[in-house]
Design an enzyme around this catalytic site. Sequence first.
Site, short mmCIF file in Angstrom:
data_model
loop_
_atom_site.label_atom_id
_atom_site.label_comp_id
_atom_site.label_asym_id
_atom_site.label_seq_id
_atom_site.Cartn_x
_atom_site.Cartn_y
_atom_site.Cartn_z
N GLY A 1 0.88 -1.02 0.03
CA GLY A 1 -0.17 0.05 -0.03
C GLY A 1 0.74 1.20 0.02
O GLY A 1 0.31 2.33 -0.09
N HIS B 1 -4.34 15.94 0.28
CA HIS B 1 -3.80 15.24 1.45
C HIS B 1 -3.32 15.83 2.62
O HIS B 1 -3.07 17.16 2.44
CB HIS B 1 -2.74 14.24 0.90
CG HIS B 1 -3.39 13.26 0.27
ND1 HIS B 1 -3.57 13.15 -1.16
CD2 HIS B 1 -3.55 11.49 0.48
CE1 HIS B 1 -3.96 12.01 -1.71
NE2 HIS B 1 -4.13 11.19 -0.68
N LYS C 1 1.98 13.52 4.20
CA LYS C 1 2.37 12.88 3.28
C LYS C 1 3.45 13.16 2.46
O LYS C 1 3.72 14.48 2.08
CB LYS C 1 1.04 12.60 2.27
CG LYS C 1 1.05 11.98 1.09
CD LYS C 1 -0.22 11.82 0.02
CE LYS C 1 0.04 10.86 -0.96
NZ LYS C 1 0.31 9.56 -0.61
#
Length: 281
Positions: A114, A170, A174
């Site tokens: 992921g 985001h 991030k």
Amino acid sequence: MINLSSTISIPVVVAGALGKMGSQVVKTIVAANDCQLVGAIDTSKNKEGIDIGLELGLKEQEINITADFEGCLCQVSQLSAESGPAILVDFTHPRAAYEHTRISIAYGVYPVIGTTGLIPEQLVSLVELSKKASIGGALIPNFSIGMVLLQQAAAAAARFYDFAELTELHHNYKIDAPSGTCIKTAELIEELDKSFNLQEVDEYESLAGCRGGKRESGLRIHSVRLPGLMAHQQVIFGAPGETYTLRHDTISRSAYMPGVMLAIRKVRKLQSLVYGLERLL
């Protein structure tokens, strides 16, 4: 040595087990009746040797946190043949994702990655390696079913529109920009092999970068990083007299868990690495 329960279950090791996504995955695995947590990898300071269950407010799991990625995978690769190969779920760091996937394949542990930020050349290399080893794997930029539906809708809409721009928003922790999810969305739109956003005027930027990043197809991507955000994406198509907007908002990381479990349950049926959750639906 890890002991599997008497009931045959899917052995899962989680890398980045104390992170925001990794800890959610650990809790989901512990609650699932067809999976068993067999490893918890994390490099957080002063956490080595602590039981992952107690650290996350669960009951004791008899799985101690380790920073030894390769050692943990070596151990889980030797689990009982009755359970089948183990699965790695990785939510760590873009700089580590490529090597983690290579190590996982080398040990016969099926990777579900992921972590975003891999470059295309790395993806090609991993697909080739997985094919040679006949080990399935999944590189998933976004585990949300809703995001997959947005991407499919965007790819369909692109047949009818010649102008489109993408924005991803985001949280400010991030690291990579644009997000892997947004890049994947652009790639799906670009499968039509057409050009977008034909320049109508002699455009210029008085502030460099304010028009976003421009891909070879002409698609533009804009990235926003702010506290208070989680993960959001919109695709805006334009035509004379109208716009068509697709948007997806992630409110809680629990939205990703059905996709994570889907990948865990299907990845061992694959013979090579696939890219994108839609490949598993």
